[in-house]
Design a protein around this motif. Sequence first.
Motif, PDB file in Angstrom:
ATOM      1  N   PRO A 210     -75.214   8.099  20.456  1.00  0.00           N
ATOM      2  CA  PRO A 210     -75.595   6.809  20.957  1.00  0.00           C
ATOM      3  C   PRO A 210     -77.007   6.120  20.264  1.00  0.00           C
ATOM      4  O   PRO A 210     -77.903   7.035  20.177  1.00  0.00           O
ATOM      5  N   GLY A 211     -76.861   5.126  20.045  1.00  0.00           N
ATOM      6  CA  GLY A 211     -78.109   4.371  19.480  1.00  0.00           C
ATOM      7  C   GLY A 211     -78.094   3.049  19.316  1.00  0.00           C
ATOM      8  O   GLY A 211     -77.201   2.404  19.993  1.00  0.00           O
ATOM      9  N   TRP A 212     -78.938   2.221  18.639  1.00  0.00           N
ATOM     10  CA  TRP A 212     -79.178   1.037  18.753  1.00  0.00           C
ATOM     11  C   TRP A 212     -79.510   0.359  17.170  1.00  0.00           C
ATOM     12  O   TRP A 212     -79.626   1.110  16.265  1.00  0.00           O
ATOM     13  N   ALA A 213     -79.191  -0.836  17.130  1.00  0.00           N
ATOM     14  CA  ALA A 213     -79.515  -1.662  15.807  1.00  0.00           C
ATOM     15  C   ALA A 213     -80.268  -2.849  16.252  1.00  0.00           C
ATOM     16  O   ALA A 213     -79.669  -3.589  16.982  1.00  0.00           O
ATOM     17  N   SER A 214     -81.301  -3.120  15.738  1.00  0.00           N
ATOM     18  CA  SER A 214     -82.121  -4.505  15.844  1.00  0.00           C
ATOM     19  C   SER A 214     -82.118  -5.395  14.794  1.00  0.00           C
ATOM     20  O   SER A 214     -82.283  -4.720  13.409  1.00  0.00           O
ATOM     21  N   ILE A 215     -81.693  -6.463  14.816  1.00  0.00           N
ATOM     22  CA  ILE A 215     -81.662  -7.478  13.674  1.00  0.00           C
ATOM     23  C   ILE A 215     -82.315  -8.671  13.937  1.00  0.00           C
ATOM     24  O   ILE A 215     -81.717  -9.507  14.978  1.00  0.00           O
ATOM     25  N   PRO A 216     -83.321  -9.229  13.145  1.00  0.00           N
ATOM     26  CA  PRO A 216     -83.791 -10.560  13.502  1.00  0.00           C
ATOM     27  C   PRO A 216     -82.698 -11.587  13.165  1.00  0.00           C
ATOM     28  O   PRO A 216     -81.959 -11.541  12.595  1.00  0.00           O
ATOM     29  N   ALA A 217     -82.715 -12.575  14.267  1.00  0.00           N
ATOM     30  CA  ALA A 217     -81.895 -13.879  14.040  1.00  0.00           C
ATOM     31  C   ALA A 217     -82.075 -14.656  13.073  1.00  0.00           C
ATOM     32  O   ALA A 217     -80.879 -15.128  12.411  1.00  0.00           O
ATOM     33  N   ASN A 218     -83.119 -14.596  12.249  1.00  0.00           N
ATOM     34  CA  ASN A 218     -83.036 -15.384  10.942  1.00  0.00           C
ATOM     35  C   ASN A 218     -82.567 -14.620   9.635  1.00  0.00           C
ATOM     36  O   ASN A 218     -82.445 -15.022   8.630  1.00  0.00           O
ATOM     37  N   ALA A 219     -82.080 -13.189  10.257  1.00  0.00           N
ATOM     38  CA  ALA A 219     -81.602 -12.552   9.160  1.00  0.00           C
ATOM     39  C   ALA A 219     -79.993 -12.501   8.976  1.00  0.00           C
ATOM     40  O   ALA A 219     -79.224 -11.929   8.090  1.00  0.00           O
ATOM     41  N   VAL A 220     -79.296 -13.324  10.027  1.00  0.00           N
ATOM     42  CA  VAL A 220     -78.071 -13.045  10.276  1.00  0.00           C
ATOM     43  C   VAL A 220     -77.668 -14.459   9.319  1.00  0.00           C
ATOM     44  O   VAL A 220     -78.010 -15.756   9.816  1.00  0.00           O
ATOM     45  N   GLY A 221     -76.478 -14.590   8.833  1.00  0.00           N
ATOM     46  CA  GLY A 221     -75.955 -15.903   7.886  1.00  0.00           C
ATOM     47  C   GLY A 221     -74.485 -15.932   8.450  1.00  0.00           C
ATOM     48  O   GLY A 221     -73.921 -15.094   8.886  1.00  0.00           O
ATOM     49  N   LEU A 222     -74.166 -17.178   8.619  1.00  0.00           N
ATOM     50  CA  LEU A 222     -72.929 -17.486   9.014  1.00  0.00           C
ATOM     51  C   LEU A 222     -71.970 -18.245   7.957  1.00  0.00           C
ATOM     52  O   LEU A 222     -72.422 -19.212   7.318  1.00  0.00           O
ATOM     53  N   HIS A 223     -70.748 -17.881   7.550  1.00  0.00           N
ATOM     54  CA  HIS A 223     -70.123 -18.374   6.654  1.00  0.00           C
ATOM     55  C   HIS A 223     -68.640 -18.575   7.119  1.00  0.00           C
ATOM     56  O   HIS A 223     -68.009 -17.880   7.984  1.00  0.00           O
ATOM     57  N   LEU A 224     -67.831 -19.588   6.467  1.00  0.00           N
ATOM     58  CA  LEU A 224     -66.478 -19.708   6.565  1.00  0.00           C
ATOM     59  C   LEU A 224     -65.453 -18.551   6.229  1.00  0.00           C
ATOM     60  O   LEU A 224     -64.494 -18.196   6.283  1.00  0.00           O
ATOM     61  N   ALA A 225     -65.910 -17.779   5.096  1.00  0.00           N
ATOM     62  CA  ALA A 225     -65.346 -16.805   4.350  1.00  0.00           C
ATOM     63  C   ALA A 225     -66.444 -15.805   3.915  1.00  0.00           C
ATOM     64  O   ALA A 225     -67.638 -16.097   3.680  1.00  0.00           O
ATOM     65  N   ASP A 226     -65.933 -14.548   3.633  1.00  0.00           N
ATOM     66  CA  ASP A 226     -66.814 -13.602   3.477  1.00  0.00           C
ATOM     67  C   ASP A 226     -67.413 -13.821   1.897  1.00  0.00           C
ATOM     68  O   ASP A 226     -67.012 -14.271   0.854  1.00  0.00           O
TER      69      ASP A 226
END
Length: 347
Positions: free
Chosen positions: A265-281
Amino acid sequence: MTGIRVDAAVRVRDVVLDLDLPEGSCTAAIGPNGAGKSTFVGLLSGALRPDTGTVAIHGRTVAGPGGFVPPHKRGVALLEQRSLLFPHLDVLANAMFGLRSRGVPRHTARAEALAQLERVGCADLTHRRPNQLSGGQAQRVALARALAIKPDVVLLDEPMAAMDVAAAPEIRSLLRTHLAGRTSVLVTHDLLDVLTLASHVVVLERGRVVEQGRVADVLPRPRSQFLADFTGVNLLFGDLVDGGLRLADGTVVAGLAGDDATAGPGWASIPANAVGLHLADPHGSPRNAVDVVVRAVEPRGPVVRVVVDLAGQALAADLTTGAVAELGVEPGLRLVASIKATAVTLY
């Protein structure tokens, strides 16, 4: 060396604390409303008696089965968001009050109060009454009064909460100077206070300690949703596998693993500004591309926070208004979230 040791419970508030705070350091106590922060301060100041257990300050037990040391004999100073200056006394008399109430001769108390007022930049305000002071000036005088008694511990209960935007940075800078080398506890809801004033942090939730340690160690690796929200990062939980975190649906989020990222068991931390959203890969490299569904859209000043569902867990992305409009973001929309592996911390 331990400066404060608390192993105590207050049953009526369902608070059970077990923690050690280092001597000569500022420890920030954070947590949601009702987490037990006020109870913690009350136990240290003497405003509350524990039902069970003990409270010790610099090796001296101040509350426990063997007795109870009243607040005025604990060597503890409390600075709250309200300055709580006596309205009928001038600035100098307010700064002298703690010393005079302890039986210090008037001339000695006056000299020490003047010295502390000088240190906080209020030497020219000695004859003013509290109603003639700005909020920042009143808080400076309250700090001088607190430090004049030479306390063993300084307790700060959201000291900047009532400050205006202009005064808060000045008080913060002043506290940083005068807390150096002192054992102190800072209750705050402001991440900037933690980063600029504290070297250690305690996270409280539902009357229990859920995380504690050095700020540099705890903040980048949150293990509670509150701390993740407090620091503005995403927190995902799953099973650590080689080079990634496997979520409940089998999706593996790749990232950088620390020394403590062993299998299990573990965690992953990810800054919100490091996440991109796209309609396709977008087919970038090296990055994660995972299917998500929009849960909510929250305007946040210059950015829009889009909260999506990733394998049953919330993942936030901070996007520009233009990007949100171009994607046609709305709840229920299916998108692809892209995250560079170098922005994901595994632990």
